[in-house]
Design a protein around this motif. Structure first.
Motif, PDB file in Angstrom:
ATOM      1  N   ALA A   1       0.614  -1.401   0.132  1.00 19.62           N
ATOM      2  CA  ALA A   1      -0.502   0.028  -0.205  1.00 19.62           C
ATOM      3  C   ALA A   1       0.708   1.352   0.166  1.00 19.62           C
ATOM      4  CB  ALA A   1      -0.861  -0.123   1.007  1.00 19.62           C
ATOM      5  N   SER A   2       1.941   1.397   0.618  1.00 17.62           N
ATOM      6  CA  SER A   2       2.369   2.389   0.796  1.00 17.62           C
ATOM      7  C   SER A   2       3.961   2.967  -0.867  1.00 17.62           C
ATOM      8  CB  SER A   2       4.111   2.024   1.774  1.00 17.62           C
ATOM      9  OG  SER A   2       4.224   0.900   1.881  1.00 17.62           O
TER      10      SER A   2
ATOM     11  N   LEU B   1      -4.803   0.845  -3.843  1.00 18.23           N
ATOM     12  CA  LEU B   1      -5.249   1.448  -2.052  1.00 18.23           C
ATOM     13  C   LEU B   1      -6.033   1.385  -1.505  1.00 18.23           C
ATOM     14  CD1 LEU B   1      -2.634   2.946  -0.811  1.00 18.23           C
ATOM     15  CD2 LEU B   1      -3.829   4.485  -1.839  1.00 18.23           C
ATOM     16  N   ASN B   2      -7.514   1.909  -1.683  1.00 16.94           N
ATOM     17  CA  ASN B   2      -8.836   1.766  -1.105  1.00 16.94           C
ATOM     18  C   ASN B   2      -8.553   0.256  -0.973  1.00 16.94           C
ATOM     19  OD1 ASN B   2      -9.026   4.479  -1.228  1.00 16.94           O
ATOM     20  ND2 ASN B   2     -10.726   4.013  -3.140  1.00 16.94           N
TER      21      ASN B   2
ATOM     22  N   LEU C   1      -5.620  -0.578   2.024  1.00 21.13           N
ATOM     23  CA  LEU C   1      -6.526  -0.238   2.940  1.00 21.13           C
ATOM     24  C   LEU C   1      -6.915  -0.728   4.001  1.00 21.13           C
ATOM     25  CD1 LEU C   1      -4.942   3.586   2.631  1.00 21.13           C
ATOM     26  CD2 LEU C   1      -3.471   2.203   3.025  1.00 21.13           C
ATOM     27  N   PRO C   2      -6.937  -0.730   5.643  1.00 17.04           N
ATOM     28  CA  PRO C   2      -5.598  -0.323   6.141  1.00 17.04           C
ATOM     29  C   PRO C   2      -4.254  -1.109   6.160  1.00 17.04           C
ATOM     30  CG  PRO C   2      -6.790  -1.340   8.019  1.00 17.04           C
ATOM     31  CD  PRO C   2      -7.629  -1.486   6.259  1.00 17.04           C
TER      32      PRO C   2
ATOM     33  N   GLU D   1      -1.332  -3.194   5.086  1.00 18.39           N
ATOM     34  CA  GLU D   1       0.160  -3.018   4.716  1.00 18.39           C
ATOM     35  C   GLU D   1       0.268  -3.199   3.241  1.00 18.39           C
ATOM     36  OE1 GLU D   1       3.718  -1.473   2.581  1.00 18.39           O
ATOM     37  OE2 GLU D   1       1.860  -0.696   2.726  1.00 18.39           O
TER      38      GLU D   1
ATOM     39  N   THR E   1       0.425  -4.050   9.235  1.00 21.89           N
ATOM     40  CA  THR E   1       0.202  -2.704   9.921  1.00 21.89           C
ATOM     41  C   THR E   1       1.555  -2.584   9.806  1.00 21.89           C
ATOM     42  OG1 THR E   1      -0.236  -0.057  11.030  1.00 21.89           O
ATOM     43  CG2 THR E   1       0.872  -2.546  12.351  1.00 21.89           C
TER      44      THR E   1
ATOM     45  N   LEU F   1       3.754   2.973   6.124  1.00 26.32           N
ATOM     46  CA  LEU F   1       1.735   3.633   6.474  1.00 26.32           C
ATOM     47  C   LEU F   1       2.111   5.037   6.371  1.00 26.32           C
ATOM     48  CD1 LEU F   1      -0.279   0.257   6.816  1.00 26.32           C
ATOM     49  CD2 LEU F   1      -0.166   1.780   4.561  1.00 26.32           C
TER      50      LEU F   1
ATOM     51  N   VAL G   1      -4.433   9.687   1.948  1.00 23.68           N
ATOM     52  CA  VAL G   1      -5.558   8.620   2.220  1.00 23.68           C
ATOM     53  C   VAL G   1      -6.635   9.811   3.137  1.00 23.68           C
ATOM     54  CG1 VAL G   1      -4.257   6.878   3.317  1.00 23.68           C
ATOM     55  CG2 VAL G   1      -4.396   8.993   4.323  1.00 23.68           C
TER      56      VAL G   1
ATOM     57  N   GLN H   1      -9.391   6.521   6.865  1.00 20.67           N
ATOM     58  CA  GLN H   1      -8.445   5.404   6.608  1.00 20.67           C
ATOM     59  C   GLN H   1      -7.130   6.366   7.189  1.00 20.67           C
ATOM     60  OE1 GLN H   1      -7.827   6.540   2.859  1.00 20.67           O
ATOM     61  NE2 GLN H   1      -8.351   4.279   2.239  1.00 20.67           N
TER      62      GLN H   1
ATOM     63  N   ILE I   1      -4.755   4.047  10.116  1.00 12.84           N
ATOM     64  CA  ILE I   1      -3.911   3.839   9.943  1.00 12.84           C
ATOM     65  C   ILE I   1      -2.824   4.498  11.627  1.00 12.84           C
ATOM     66  CG2 ILE I   1      -0.947   4.563   8.992  1.00 12.84           C
ATOM     67  CD1 ILE I   1      -2.761   4.522   6.686  1.00 12.84           C
TER      68      ILE I   1
END
Length: 323
Positions: free
Chosen positions: A163-164, A194-195, A198-199, A201, A207, A211, A221, A225, A229
Motif C-alpha cells: 500500500a505504501s 489503495l482503497n 488499506l488499512p 500494508e 500494519t 504507511l 488517504v 484511513q 493507520i
C-alpha cells in the motif's frame, strides 16, 4: 535543536547535493528515497539547497535513461531491469548486488516532491531534459503497472503489492499531472488498489511504519484511513525508543523487533495540530538521541543503537517536526 539536526544533515551531504544515508560502511551510498526524505528536511531550512539534491537525482536518471527507455518499451521481467534504488554518490553508478531493488515508491516520491516544488514556482526542473525525464517516469510507472506490481517496498524486502508503494506512486502521479501528461487510468487504478489494500500494508502485513508516508508527506488517504493507520501504528508498533517497522521484523532482531527512531519524529510531524501528542513524540525523539545529539537508525532491544548513526532520514524528519 534545529541547528544541530541541520548541521548533522549537512555533514552527510556531498558537494553535488546527494546525501549518503549514514556514515557507515553499509549506508555510505545514495538511495533515491533517502535523498528525497533528506531533502524534505533540508527544504524547511533552505529551499535552494534542497533543489540541488533533486537536480543530482535527475542527473542520475539521465545517466541511466537507456534503462528507463527499455522499461517503457517492454515491461521489466527481472529486478535488474527496474530503475535502481541506490547509487554511488560520486560516480552515479548503480550498485549491482542483490538488495531488493524494486522500489516503486521511490519513483512516486520523486514525482510528488518535484511537483510540490513546481507548484511553489521553484526552479527544480532546469530545462527540457529534466521535463523529459519526468514524463518518462510517468510512462515507466504505466509500463510496470505499478498498481499491481509486486515490489520490495520501502524496507527493500519481500516482493508484495505494498500500500505504501502504490500510494506513493498515486500521490506522485496526481501531483505531477499539473505539469506533464498523466493518463487518467493510472490514477484510477492506483486509487482502486489503495482503497482495497488499506488499512493493511500488504497481504502479509496488517500494519507497517511505511504507511505513515501516506499521511505525510503524501496526504493521499481519507480521514477514516488516516485514523486506522495511526491507531494501528500507535497500538501495535510504538516502542520506547522508536517504532518497529512491522510485527516480526527480523532486521537487527535480537529477541524482539528493532525500534526505528524516525518513527517518533514522523509521528510528531503528523500530530503537529495536536499539541499534546506533538510534544510527546517530539520529546520521545529527543530522548532517542545519543550523547552527541545524533539519532541512530534504530535501537536493538530498545537499548543499543546500531552502526547507522546518525541517519540522514531521521534528522530530516526531526527538522520537519521542529519547523
Amino acid at each position: 535543536m534545529t541547528q544541530t539536526s541541520y548541521q548533522i544533515l549537512k555533514n552527510l551531504r556531498l558537494k553535488n547535493g546527494l546525501f549518503i544515508a549514514a556514515p557507515s560502511s553499509i549506508y555510505n551510498k545514495a538511495w533515491i528515497r533517502d535523498n528525497i526524505y533528506a531533502a524534505i528536511g533540508l527544504e524547511v531550512i533552505d529551499e535552494q539547497e534542497a533543489i540541488q539534491t533533486y537536480h543530482a537525482l535527475l542527473d542520475i536518471l539521465k545517466k541511466h535513461e537507456y534503462k528507463i527507455n527499455y522499461a517503457i518499451r517492454e515491461k521489466p521481467k527481472h529486478a535488474y531491469q527496474y530503475i535502481h534504488a541506490r547509487y554511488n554518490p560520486e560516480t552515479f553508478e548503480e550498485y549491482h548486488e542483490e538488495w531488493g531493488n524494486k522500489q516503486n515508491d521511490a519513483i512516486g516520491a520523486l514525482l510528488f516532491k518535484i511537483a510540490e516544488l513546481l507548484d511553489k514556482k521553484l526552479p527544480v526542473l532546469r530545462n527540457l531534459d529534466d521535463y523529459r525525464i519526468i514524463q518518462k517516469l510517468v510512462f515507466y510507472l504505466e509500463s510496470i503497472e505499478y498498481w499491481h506490481d509486486k515490489d520490495n517496498g520501502m524496507w527493500e524486502e519481500y516482493e508484495e503489492i505494498h500500500a505504501s508503494s502504490v500510494g506513493a506512486c498515486l500521490a506522485g502521479l496526481k501531483a505531477i499531472s499539473n505539469h506533464v501528461y498523466v493518463p487518467l487510468h493510472l490514477i484510477e487504478k492506483g486509487q482502486e488498489t489503495l482503497n482495497l489494500l488499506l488499512p493493511r500494508e500488504s497481504e502479509t502485513k496488517e500494519t507497517d511504519l511505511a504507511l505513515l508516508s501516506l499521511i505525510y508527506p503524501y496526504n493521499i488517504v481519507n480521514d477514516k484511513q488516516k485514523e486506522l493507520i495511526l491507531k494501528n501504528v500507535e497500538e501495535k508498533l510504538l516502542r520506547e525508543k522508536g517504532v518497529i517497522r512491522y510485527i516480526n521484523d527480523q532486521y537487527f532482531n535480537k529477541g524482539k523487533e528493532a525500534s526505528w527512531t524516525f518513527g517518533l519524529a514522523w509521528l510528531a510531524v503528523i500530530y503537529k495540530n495536536n499539541k499534546e501528542k506533538y510534544e510527546f513524540y517530539l520529546q520521545k525523539t529527543i530522548e532517542a538521541m545519543n550523547e552527541n545529539n545524533e539519532l541512530p537508525e534504530l535501537y536493538i532491544n530498545d537499548e543499543i543503537p546500531n552502526e547507522n548513526t546518525p541517519l540522514a532520514w531521521t534528522h530530516a524528519m526531526h527538522l520537519v517536526a521542529l519547523n
